[in-house]
Write an enzyme that holds these catalytic residues in place. Structure first.
Site, PDB file in Angstrom:
ATOM      1  N   LYS A  24     -14.699  13.540  36.708  1.00  0.00           N
ATOM      2  CA  LYS A  24     -15.519  14.126  35.652  1.00  0.00           C
ATOM      3  C   LYS A  24     -14.863  13.894  34.295  1.00  0.00           C
ATOM      4  O   LYS A  24     -13.627  13.950  34.167  1.00  0.00           O
ATOM      5  CB  LYS A  24     -15.686  15.620  35.935  1.00  0.00           C
TER       6      LYS A  24
ATOM      7  N   SER B 166     -22.111  21.851  35.567  1.00  0.00           N
ATOM      8  CA  SER B 166     -21.872  20.787  34.601  1.00  0.00           C
ATOM      9  C   SER B 166     -21.436  19.468  35.231  1.00  0.00           C
ATOM     10  O   SER B 166     -21.459  18.434  34.567  1.00  0.00           O
ATOM     11  CB  SER B 166     -20.809  21.257  33.590  1.00  0.00           C
TER      12      SER B 166
ATOM     13  N   SER C   6     -20.429  25.007  38.555  1.00  0.00           N
ATOM     14  CA  SER C   6     -20.484  23.636  38.031  1.00  0.00           C
ATOM     15  C   SER C   6     -20.176  22.558  39.055  1.00  0.00           C
ATOM     16  O   SER C   6     -20.427  21.382  38.800  1.00  0.00           O
ATOM     17  CB  SER C   6     -19.548  23.492  36.820  1.00  0.00           C
TER      18      SER C   6
END
Length: 518
Positions: free
Chosen positions: A99, A180, A204
């Site tokens: 990420k 996210s 997330s």
């Protein structure tokens, strides 16, 4: 936008169909490992295959933002070590995306999705990245995310970032990927990468995993080091693995863990989590149904009732109405405390980063100056709220943090499990993916993520089934350091239910994805 125009010269580049036909199907980590071990494929060819996938699909999905210039060289090195009989670990030669809020020392910026951090090029890998590399993983690049890990605006669109644009759900391009860790989940689901790293403060990892039809593990706080991750809160932040299967996620968890002197909450792992991959992991277990984490999607709840039947058929005892009685109080306290903590945590990260912006205050001003690119759809109310606070110096901060943790831990998950004498708690993870809406923001109705997130306890989501064409997930969570029992239960359920399905793009072409169950 194409992020690769051509692949490195001198390689024989196969299409996905050619690889599937000539080399076997490599959708899962187990299949990839077997192919590498047998010599059917090399890491060099594997990297080229995933670069090809990314190049073909990223214009539609917006899942990947950067590619490592070192990946192919590392693949060749790992192929050479394999030929010499040196295997670094269970992920030897397997590509991974991380990420884009995690430091890598390969020349890529760590942006949190913001163009403001395009100069934030770390000198070193985050500790978890070091661990992955030690176990043989190849860092292929960075995954798109909800900008600032969905902590900039109350009106945000999950999966949107200034650097990567709007990430899209691979099962329906008009729908949200949640956030996210949107890009991480999409890339795994669509076959752009076998494994990816996500991060979670609250939902997330588990929410995007559920709506993209994959497995996500949010581990106990401290089990994976937070060093080198752009923070929201030291009290809730953790990285975790995302994979097509429980096996892949578990092998990745084993590769990511390790005690880090740079993280005050860092824990030593208790053995190999892969040992918990038990096809009878549900047998004899008492499973508590948390009904007050349901009701946000009647269609999802109906799929959940079918999942209960599978759990019972596998030998579990279902204990109904094992509700978390402190849930409303947890929800009432969490957000304000996250905002206070965020101000100081982010300032500390920025102060030691290469970024030209050294404070949250500076970012707020810079966002105003870059409104057209950074705030075309939603603002920065959370940034402003956090900046307007005294951060950790708020008079009641320490007291409220302790109160919140007790509500989620001793008075919450721990008390619920003890009261009902259960081994594991379950609920539907989240509703099916909602429509992307840049005017009104996310249409989020609720999820099962908050109690485990606030407590810092482990949580695994596994594909549970479908509401029409959209996947939904089943959440397993428990008390601290009980990853092994969650993995055993999740693996048994996955193998018995077989609910993972290849995404078929609506409003687009079908994903060239290959199914598998191990």
């Amino acid at each position: 936008m194409k992020i690769i125009n051509k692949l490195l010269c001198g390689l024989v580049i196969f299409t996905v169909a050619c690889i599937a036909q000539a080399q076997g199907n490599f959708a899962t980590t187990s299949e990839i490992r077997a192919a590498l071990d047998s010599g059917t494929i090399t890491s060099e060819l594997l990297v080229s295959r995933y670069l090809k996938q990314i190049n073909q699909l990223n214009d539609k999905l917006h899942a990947v933002t950067q590619l490592s210039p070192l990946a192919m060289e590392e693949a060749r090195r790992l192929d050479r070590l394999r030929r010499e009989g040196q295997i670094l670990g269970p992920l030897h030669g397997i590509p991974v995306l991380v990420k884009d809020n995690i430091d890598t020392g390969d020349g890529l910026a760590n942006t949190a999705g913001s163009i403001l951090l395009s100069d934030n090029i770390p000198a070193d890998d985050a500790f978890l990245v070091q661990q992955l590399k030690k176990r043989g993983a190849i860092i292929l690049g960075k995954a798109n995310l909800s900008e600032w890990a969905n902590f900039r605006s109350t009106n945000s669109s999950s999966g949107w970032s200034g650097t990567g644009g709007q990430a899209r759900n691979p099962f329906d391009l008009s729908r949200s990927p949640c956030g996210s860790s949107a890009g991480s989940a999409i890339a795994v689901s669509a076959g752009m990468i076998p494994l990816a790293v996500g991060t979670e403060t609250d939902g997330s990892i588990t929410c995007p995993a559920a709506v993209s039809g994959i497995v996500g593990i949010k581990p106990t706080l401290g089990l994976i080091s937070r060093s080198g991750i752009i923070p929201i809160s030291a009290y809730q932040d953790t990285a975790g693995p995302m994979a097509a299967t429980v096996t892949g996620a578990t092998l990745m968890l084993d590769a990511m863990v390790g005690q880090d002197s740079g993280d005050s909450d860092s824990l030593a792992p208790s053995g190999q989590y892969a040992d918990a991959l038990n096809p009878e992991g549900l047998k004899g277990k008492r499973i508590g149904v948390v009904r007050n984490l349901m009701g946000y999607s009647p269609q999802t709840d109906a799929v959940f009732e079918l999942a209960l039947t599978v759990l019972q058929e596998q030998g579990a005892t279902i204990v109904d109405n094992a509700n978390i009685e402190t849930l409303e109080k947890i929800h009432g306290l969490e957000f304000e405390l996250l905002a206070w903590e965020f101000k100081d945590a982010l300032n500390e990260y920025l102060a030691n980063s290469p970024s030209q912006y050294k404070s949250l205050e500076a970012l707020i001003a810079a966002n105003q100056n870059a409104r057209e690119t950074e705030m075309p759809f939603f603002g920065q109310e959370i940034f402003e709220m956090a900046q307007g606070s005294r951060g950790r110096k708020e008079e009641s901060f320490a007291h409220k943090i302790e109160e919140l943790r007790q509500l989620a831990r001793a008075q919450g998950i721990d008390a619920t499990m003890a009261k009902h004498n259960v081994d594991i708690l379950i609920a539907p993870t989240v509703s099916p993916a909602w429509k992307i809406d840049h005017i009104n923001g996310d249409h989020f109705t609720g999820s099962a993520t908050t109690p485990a997130a606030v407590a810092g306890y482990p949580h695994i989501t596994v594909p549970m089934g479908f509401v029409q064409h959209l996947p939904v997930g089943l959440s397993f969570f428990a008390s601290a350091n009980q990853e092994d029992r969650l993995i055993a239960a999740a693996y048994n359920y996955e193998q018995a239910s077989k609910q993972r399905r290849a995404p078929r793009f609506l409003n687009g072409d079908p994903a060239p994805y290959i199914s598998g169950t191990n």
